[in-house]
Design a protein around this motif. Structure first.
Motif, PDB file in Angstrom:
ATOM      1  N   GLN A   6       2.316   1.669  -3.445  1.00 37.37           N
ATOM      2  CA  GLN A   6       1.316   2.164  -4.398  1.00 37.37           C
ATOM      3  C   GLN A   6       1.091   3.665  -4.217  1.00 37.37           C
ATOM      4  O   GLN A   6       0.972   4.411  -5.196  1.00 37.37           O
ATOM      5  CB  GLN A   6      -0.017   1.405  -4.229  1.00 37.37           C
ATOM      6  N   GLN A   7       1.037   4.115  -2.955  1.00 29.86           N
ATOM      7  CA  GLN A   7       0.839   5.543  -2.695  1.00 29.86           C
ATOM      8  C   GLN A   7       2.017   6.358  -3.221  1.00 29.86           C
ATOM      9  O   GLN A   7       1.825   7.395  -3.864  1.00 29.86           O
ATOM     10  CB  GLN A   7       0.655   5.790  -1.194  1.00 29.86           C
ATOM     11  N   LYS A   8       3.234   5.889  -2.962  1.00 29.59           N
ATOM     12  CA  LYS A   8       4.417   6.612  -3.441  1.00 29.59           C
ATOM     13  C   LYS A   8       4.476   6.598  -4.962  1.00 29.59           C
ATOM     14  O   LYS A   8       4.843   7.600  -5.584  1.00 29.59           O
ATOM     15  CB  LYS A   8       5.686   6.003  -2.848  1.00 29.59           C
ATOM     16  N   GLN A   9       4.103   5.475  -5.548  1.00 28.57           N
ATOM     17  CA  GLN A   9       4.108   5.380  -7.011  1.00 28.57           C
ATOM     18  C   GLN A   9       3.078   6.345  -7.606  1.00 28.57           C
ATOM     19  O   GLN A   9       3.362   7.028  -8.586  1.00 28.57           O
ATOM     20  CB  GLN A   9       3.807   3.942  -7.436  1.00 28.57           C
ATOM     21  N   GLN A  10       1.892   6.416  -7.001  1.00 25.86           N
ATOM     22  CA  GLN A  10       0.868   7.339  -7.491  1.00 25.86           C
ATOM     23  C   GLN A  10       1.334   8.788  -7.351  1.00 25.86           C
ATOM     24  O   GLN A  10       1.112   9.604  -8.238  1.00 25.86           O
ATOM     25  CB  GLN A  10      -0.451   7.134  -6.730  1.00 25.86           C
ATOM     26  N   ALA A  11       1.988   9.093  -6.230  1.00 21.83           N
ATOM     27  CA  ALA A  11       2.489  10.453  -6.028  1.00 21.83           C
ATOM     28  C   ALA A  11       3.549  10.780  -7.077  1.00 21.83           C
ATOM     29  O   ALA A  11       3.544  11.867  -7.663  1.00 21.83           O
ATOM     30  CB  ALA A  11       3.062  10.601  -4.619  1.00 21.83           C
ATOM     31  N   ARG A  51       0.841  -1.203   0.000  1.00 17.01           N
ATOM     32  CA  ARG A  51       0.000   0.000   0.000  1.00 17.01           C
ATOM     33  C   ARG A  51       0.876   1.254   0.000  1.00 17.01           C
ATOM     34  O   ARG A  51       0.612   2.204  -0.752  1.00 17.01           O
ATOM     35  CB  ARG A  51      -0.914  -0.031   1.223  1.00 17.01           C
ATOM     36  N   LEU A  73       4.012   9.296 -10.050  1.00 18.26           N
ATOM     37  CA  LEU A  73       3.410   9.343 -11.382  1.00 18.26           C
ATOM     38  C   LEU A  73       2.548  10.590 -11.543  1.00 18.26           C
ATOM     39  O   LEU A  73       2.477  11.154 -12.632  1.00 18.26           O
ATOM     40  CB  LEU A  73       2.580   8.083 -11.646  1.00 18.26           C
ATOM     41  N   GLY A  74       1.905  10.994 -10.453  1.00 18.96           N
ATOM     42  CA  GLY A  74       1.084  12.205 -10.516  1.00 18.96           C
ATOM     43  C   GLY A  74       1.932  13.418 -10.839  1.00 18.96           C
ATOM     44  O   GLY A  74       1.615  14.209 -11.719  1.00 18.96           O
TER      45      GLY A  74
END
Length: 129
Positions: A67-72, A64, A74-75
């Motif tokens: 995923q949060q770091k990856q979303q940040a 989790r 990629l964002g």
């Protein structure tokens, strides 16, 4: 010579009874050891199951976080790529506008030269003396 004396029947019965008690005690001890081994095996299984649960929980937590770091990441990367794309569109549009203006100038000049000829001598022309 004196031979071995046979023990009396009460002594034999006492020895037999003592052997029986020892055998029973040995049997009870073996049962207790077997029961202790079973308890130990149950505790080991339970500890293993608990450890597997903790490992799975930790893995899910780390997944989790990832995923949060990856979303940040990629964002922010998506934001940068959107800015680059918008800048590219502006440049292309500016180039097309400049090309359209240059095209107008070139066409006006060509039409002026073709439609309004001015006779003149070529600079390389040498007149005979």
């Amino acid at each position: 010579m004196r031979g071995l004396q046979h023990p009396s029947s009460s002594a034999m019965a006492s020895q037999t009874q003592g052997i029986q008690q020892l055998l029973q005690a040995e049997k009870r001890a073996a049962e207790k050891v077997a029961e202790a081994r079973k308890r130990k095996a149950r505790r080991l299984r339970q500890a293993k199951e608990e450890a597997q649960g903790e490992i799975e929980q930790y893995r899910l937590e780390r997944e989790r976080d990832f995923q949060q770091k990856q979303q940040a990441a990629l964002g922010s990367q998506g934001h940068v790529s959107a800015e680059v794309e918008a800048g590219t569109r502006r440049r292309v549009q500016a180039l097309r506008g400049g090309q359209a203006q240059g095209k107008e100038r070139v066409l006006r000049r060509l039409l002026g030269l073709v439609c309004d000829p001015r006779p003149c001598l070529h600079p390389n022309l040498r007149l005979p003396a």
